[in-house]
Each structure stands twice: as C-alpha cells, then as structure tokens.
Design a protein around this motif. Structure first.
Motif, short mmCIF file in Angstrom:
data_model
loop_
_atom_site.label_atom_id
_atom_site.label_comp_id
_atom_site.label_asym_id
_atom_site.label_seq_id
_atom_site.Cartn_x
_atom_site.Cartn_y
_atom_site.Cartn_z
N CYS A 38 39.24 21.51 32.63
CA CYS A 38 38.42 22.71 32.82
C CYS A 38 37.13 22.36 33.56
O CYS A 38 36.72 23.07 34.49
CB CYS A 38 38.08 23.37 31.48
N GLN A 39 36.51 21.28 33.16
CA GLN A 39 35.24 20.88 33.79
C GLN A 39 35.44 20.55 35.27
O GLN A 39 34.65 20.95 36.13
CB GLN A 39 34.63 19.69 33.03
N GLU A 43 33.81 22.02 38.76
CA GLU A 43 33.12 21.12 39.69
C GLU A 43 33.74 21.21 41.09
O GLU A 43 33.03 21.29 42.09
CB GLU A 43 33.20 19.67 39.17
N GLU A 44 35.06 21.26 41.14
CA GLU A 44 35.72 21.25 42.45
C GLU A 44 35.71 22.61 43.12
O GLU A 44 35.42 22.73 44.29
CB GLU A 44 37.17 20.73 42.31
N LYS A 45 35.99 23.67 42.35
CA LYS A 45 36.08 25.00 42.96
C LYS A 45 34.70 25.56 43.30
O LYS A 45 34.54 26.24 44.31
CB LYS A 45 36.84 25.96 42.03
N TYR A 46 33.73 25.27 42.45
CA TYR A 46 32.42 25.92 42.65
C TYR A 46 31.31 24.95 43.05
O TYR A 46 30.14 25.34 43.12
CB TYR A 46 32.03 26.69 41.38
N GLY A 47 31.67 23.69 43.30
CA GLY A 47 30.67 22.74 43.80
C GLY A 47 29.54 22.46 42.81
O GLY A 47 28.41 22.18 43.21
N ILE A 48 29.89 22.53 41.52
CA ILE A 48 28.89 22.21 40.49
C ILE A 48 28.89 20.69 40.31
O ILE A 48 29.96 20.08 40.24
CB ILE A 48 29.27 22.97 39.19
N LYS A 49 27.69 20.10 40.26
CA LYS A 49 27.66 18.61 40.23
C LYS A 49 28.28 18.06 38.95
O LYS A 49 29.04 17.11 38.98
CB LYS A 49 26.21 18.13 40.36
N LYS A 50 27.95 18.67 37.82
CA LYS A 50 28.55 18.24 36.56
C LYS A 50 28.69 19.46 35.65
O LYS A 50 27.71 20.19 35.44
CB LYS A 50 27.65 17.18 35.90
N GLY A 158 29.16 35.83 35.40
CA GLY A 158 29.16 35.59 36.85
C GLY A 158 30.29 34.75 37.40
O GLY A 158 30.23 34.31 38.54
N ILE A 159 31.36 34.54 36.63
CA ILE A 159 32.42 33.67 37.15
C ILE A 159 33.01 34.22 38.44
O ILE A 159 33.23 35.42 38.58
CB ILE A 159 33.54 33.44 36.09
N ASP A 160 33.22 33.31 39.39
CA ASP A 160 33.91 33.64 40.64
C ASP A 160 33.20 34.74 41.43
O ASP A 160 33.82 35.57 42.08
CB ASP A 160 35.36 34.05 40.35
N SER A 161 31.88 34.73 41.36
CA SER A 161 31.10 35.67 42.14
C SER A 161 30.15 34.85 43.01
O SER A 161 29.80 33.73 42.66
CB SER A 161 30.33 36.61 41.19
#
Ligand SMILES: Cc1ncc(COP(=O)(O)O)c(C=O)c1O
Length: 379
Positions: A38-39, A43-50, A158-161
């Motif tokens: 899940c994490q 990180e990959e889809k939304y470019g979140i660092k961690k 806000g998911i996927d927005s």
C-alpha cells in the motif's frame, strides 16, 4: 419505497481473500507485506517521498503535529470549516489554533485570509482539500515559505485528486489521507501519512513505531533497537492493510464510477443553479474532481432543514456537514472572537447528497427530481 442511504461502503470482492492471506502468512501485526504494498502504491503513483500507513487520518495528523515540533504556545492556522481532527491533532501537542475563513463561493480555505493571522508564534498551516477539491496550493506554499512555516495538507478526502497536475498530498511538507468507510478508498478505519520533505522520514518511522528505531533494526541498519524518541502505536495491523490493498487495486474503477455519478448530479441540478435557487460545487481551473462528494448549498438554514426533511420523507439520506470549529463547545472560549461568516454559511446551508459506488444513474435522477420539485414548491 426503496431507501437510498447517504453512504454504503463498497467491497471489491478481494478484501476477505487478502485478509485470509495476511492472517495465514504468520505475520498479522503491522509493517508487513500488505502495508509495504500500500505504501509503495502511494509513493510510486503519487510521487510521495515516504508513505506510512496509520490507523486513521487523525493519527496521521497527530504524527504531523509531532514532526512539526508543535509545543505549547505555538500557533497553527486551520480552516474553521473542517473536521475536528484537522485542529485537534495540533491542540493535543499544545497548539493554539487560529481559525481561517473559507472563500465566499466554495468551502476551501481562502489563502487571502491567512497572512493576517501569522505571528512570530505561527508554526504551520493546514489546508484541507474539502470534497477532494484542491486548495490553492501555490498561493499557500508561497505564504508558508516566505514565513518559514510548515504546510500539512489534510487530504482526508483528497485521494487521486490533483492541483495543476500535482497529486494532492504530494505538495505540502506533510499530508494525511483517510480510509474511513465514508471515503472513496476504505479500510473501515485507516489513514496514511505522506512525507514529502525528506528531513522528516527517519523521525516519522520512529514515532510510528512507539518511539523505537525498530524499522531500522528490521532493515538491518542497527544491531539492536530501543526507545529513542516520543511516539505511539500509529501503525495498523496487516489485516487492515490487506483490506486496503483490495481497494487500491480497484481505484480506477471506483473513481470512474464516482465521477460519473457526480457529473450526473451536476447536469441535473445545473438548471436550478442557473435560476439562482441553489449553489453547486465549484471546481477551480487548477483543480480536478475526484468524485468524493456531491453537495448543494441552500440559501439559509430553514431551507436546508426543509430540503433534508423532504429527501428523508422520500427515503433518501442527505446530510449536512461540519459545524464551524471556532464556535464549537470545546474551542469557542479559546477562539479570538473573529467572525468567520463564510464558514458559518457552509455550516448552515451545505447539504451532502448520497454518493457511493453502488449508487446508479436512475437513483441520482430520483434524488434530483425531488430537489427540483422542492424548489418548484417552495420558491
Ligand atoms: C477533513 C478531514 N480531516 C480528517 C478526518 C479524520 O479522518 P479519520 O476518520 O480517518 O481519522 C476527516 C474525517 O472525515 C476529515 O473529513
């Protein structure tokens, strides 16, 4: 009469299967295979660092408050028109909340109201992406950077927005998502902390695991682990993560259906807005719509009460939303007395209409017919 509830949690069909796998894998506590899947997805889809899964968005916000180093006497700027947790997480660390008003034409925090609230004690700004519609993040980040403040995005809805093509939750220094059963993607209760400023990553993992450096130990980076900082048990079990994974795998289908329902509501209610009878949601040019929520804004409290009652009598679950936090029983004595009339307007006049995956277009038509009839009868 067939009842249409306000919300119905959607099951993709794979939840029990993945929970079974988690249970029989022999690792049921947190930070296992499903948690990591899940994490990584975020990180990959939304470019979140961690990304770190948490047991709720409230918990993720509490971690943000700790990471920002909030201590008694610090000030944090939060919209008044939001859920309790956006403010409470910081209040628990001793912060004083300076509530900011919403725009006059939509419920999000109006950046023009922020600057006047900044003092030498201000530490953070908490923009809340109401209904999954982005706040004006460039404006908010510019103010924060100029005053050296942290920005914590409350991306509970806000998911996927996106904001100008950037995923919500990837813009502020930190962000928090919710997977409560009323959200687009659910795990019963559940949340996620998004870390975009790398300086926070090491400490966040420690706070997540009860103040210990256990995550480093399991990666083989240290040869023993112990108590190194403050923290709590913020991580969910693998059972929750397994449920969430089944949902994330179906994100595309879920989003497409919710957006279709949203568009249908908008199309069928637009004539009422054109006649000046009610107000529909605004999606600014810089924002996308993630189909989290469809709401209408009535002209006053009496009209809203009558509309909710009309819908209820027709078997339809429509509900109002937040009460202004600055006027809440818990905070009104601590609030500085400023009037926040836009927040109060949404508290009195906004109605949320049914929105869930299994709702169908004819259901939306039935709901809109009643609303159309209501405004024909009453005005
Ligand atoms: C804007 C906002 N922030 C935070 C929360 C808290 O989320 P959770 O129930 O996952 O703790 C909610 C819940 O609905 C919310 O709407």
């Amino acid at each position: 009469m067939e009842i249409i509830p306000f919300n119905k949690p959607f099951l993709t069909g794979k939840e029990a299967h993945y929970i079974y796998q988690a249970v029989y894998s022999g690792k049921i506590s947190g930070n296992g295979i499903f948690t990591k899947k899940c994490q990584k997805y975020f990180e990959e889809k939304y470019g979140i660092k961690k990304a770190l899964l948490t047991t709720s968005c409230t918990d993720a916000l509490e971690m943000c408050a700790i990471l920002c180093g909030i201590k008694p006497g610090d000030e944090v700027i939060v919209p008044s028109y939001t859920f309790v947790s956006s403010a409470l997480a910081f209040v628990r660390q001793g912060a004083k909340i300076l509530f900011a008003d919403s725009y006059s034409n939509q419920p999000n925090l109006d950046p023009e109201k922020i600057e006047a609230l900044i003092t030498p004690k201000t530490k953070a700004i908490v923009p809340v992406h109401y209904a999954g519609v982005a706040c004006d993040m460039d404006r908010i980040m510019e103010i924060a950077n100029r005053h050296n403040l942290f920005v914590v995005e409350d991306a509970a809805q806000g998911i996927d927005s996106y904001y100008k093509g950037r995923p919500l939750g990837s813009i502020g220094h930190l962000a928090a998502f919710s997977f409560h059963e009323t959200k687009n993607i659910i795990s019963g209760e559940g949340g996620l902390l998004a870390i975009n400023d790398e300086r926070f990553i090491r400490r966040a993992e420690i706070i997540w695991e009860k103040g210990t450096n256990r995550a480093e130990f399991f990666r083989g980076e240290v040869n023993k682990y112990g108590w190194v900082d403050t923290g709590s048990s913020f991580l969910p079990s693998e059972i929750i993560a397994a449920f969430l994974w089944a949902q994330l795998e179906n994100l595309g289908v879920i989003q497409a259906k919710r957006k279709q329902l949203w568009e249908e509501y908008y199309r069928l209610l637009k004539p009422l807005e054109e006649q000046g009878k009610l107000q529909l949601p605004i999606i600014p040019d810089y924002a996308t719509n993630n189909g989290h929520m469809f709401y209408v804004i009535c002209n006053n409290l009496a009209e809203r009460t009558a509309l909710i009652s009309k819908l209820k009598n027709a078997g339809i679950g429509a509900v109002f939303h937040y009460l202004s936090l600055h006027a809440s029983p818990y905070y009104q004595d601590k609030h500085d007395g400023r009037e926040l009339s836009n927040s109060d307007h949404y508290a009195d006049c906004l109605v949320r209409l049914p929105m869930f995956f299994e709702l169908e277009l004819p259901d939306v038509k039935r709901i809109c017919d009643i609303i159309n009839l209501f405004y024909k009868d009453c005005i």
